[in-house]
Design an enzyme around this catalytic site. Structure first.
Site, PDB file in Angstrom:
ATOM      1  N   LYS A   7      62.371 101.502 -66.599  1.00 14.71           N
ATOM      2  CA  LYS A   7      61.233 100.661 -66.986  1.00 14.71           C
ATOM      3  C   LYS A   7      60.722  99.925 -65.744  1.00 14.71           C
ATOM      4  O   LYS A   7      61.504  99.299 -65.018  1.00 14.71           O
ATOM      5  CB  LYS A   7      61.722  99.662 -68.035  1.00 14.71           C
ATOM      6  CG  LYS A   7      60.677  99.230 -69.042  1.00 14.71           C
ATOM      7  CD  LYS A   7      61.357  98.382 -70.111  1.00 14.71           C
ATOM      8  CE  LYS A   7      60.417  97.868 -71.147  1.00 14.71           C
ATOM      9  NZ  LYS A   7      61.041  96.868 -72.009  1.00 14.71           N
TER      10      LYS A   7
HETATM   11  O1  G3P Z   1      59.510  95.320 -75.302  1.00 15.56           O
HETATM   12  C1  G3P Z   1      58.973  94.159 -74.766  1.00 15.56           C
HETATM   13  C2  G3P Z   1      59.253  93.038 -75.697  1.00 15.56           C
HETATM   14  O2  G3P Z   1      60.614  92.822 -75.730  1.00 15.56           O
HETATM   15  C3  G3P Z   1      58.580  91.762 -75.441  1.00 15.56           C
HETATM   16  O3  G3P Z   1      58.642  91.076 -76.638  1.00 15.56           O
HETATM   17  O4  G3P Z   1      58.557  89.143 -78.140  1.00 15.56           O
HETATM   18  O5  G3P Z   1      59.291  88.875 -75.742  1.00 15.56           O
HETATM   19  O6  G3P Z   1      56.925  89.342 -76.286  1.00 15.56           O
HETATM   20  P1  G3P Z   1      58.329  89.525 -76.698  1.00 15.56           P
END
Ligand code: G3P
Length: 227
Positions: free
Chosen positions: A83
């Protein structure tokens, strides 16, 4: 649309993998910071639990170091996907890794233009962040649609991972517009499954089955659990 889980929590991955619904896993440095243990050991265990693409994020800032960290992560297991962030260094590192056949997931993508650059650099996956776009007062689902539609008629072999998923509605909207994958936090998997009418209906079926068993003097089947 395939369902991935977005966490580095082994117990949660094991729990949701037990439902038979998981096709892959995504992690990021924040998710790893929330759990104990050696990173490579965590990735290896995840690869044992889920047979599909497992995203492991590079943390180095410079191209050369990104590429060597990406190669190191990729060597952990054949299912590892490297990633990388959607920035100039990330694009260059993606194209280098792609030349070696290493799959890359470009993360922190918010627009169709960014997704096109990621795909052109050779990314196998691109991850538009829905929730974080909502957080700044925009429409994350529309931004996801922009990515899906921008890539639709291109020749690139790239799949869209709907990321930063915060609710079952995000997952359903992603599926309806034809996104390839949604990566979902454990809590949202639970929200997708639970419904008060399912619980109520199951309680009634269990009560009726027990009443009938009592009438016919048969041992009732063990009560089924609520969803
Ligand atoms: O896959 C990316 C994700 O984990 C981000 O999620 O909720 O931290 O914006 P969030």
């Amino acid at each position: 649309m395939k369902l991935f889980i977005d966490t580095a929590d082994i117990a949660e991955i094991e729990r949701i993998a037990g439902w038979g619904v998981l096709a892959g896993v995504t992690t990021n440095p924040s998710l790893l910071a929330a759990v104990e243990g050696d990173e490579d050991t965590i990735y290896r265990r995840i690869c044992e639990l889920v047979d599909g693409p497992i995203s492991a994020e590079v943390t180095e800032p410079d191209v050369k170091d990104m590429v060597s960290e990406g190669r190191r992560l990729s060597a952990i297991h054949p299912n590892i996907v490297v990633k990388l962030p959607t920035c100039a260094e990330g694009l260059t590192a993606t194209s280098e890794l792609a030349k070696d056949g290493i799959p890359v997931n470009m993360t922190l993508c918010f627009t169709g233009s960014q997704a096109l650059l990621a795909a052109a650099a050779g990314a196998r996956y691109v991850s538009p962040f829905v929730g974080r776009y909502d957080d700044i007062g925009n429409d994350g689902v529309e931004a996801l649609r922009d990515v899906v539609e921008s890539l639709f008629a291109t020749e690139y072999d790239v799949q869209v991972i709907t990321a930063s998923v915060r609710s079952p509605v995000h997952v359903q909207e992603a599926a309806k517009m034809g996104a390839d994958i949604a990566t979902i936090p454990p809590k949202v998997f639970d929200q997708m499954l639970g419904h008060p009418l399912t619980d109520k209906g199951l309680e009634k079926f269990n009560a009726d089955a027990a009443a009938r068993a009592a009438k016919t003097k048969k041992t009732p089947a063990k009560s089924r659990k609520k969803g």
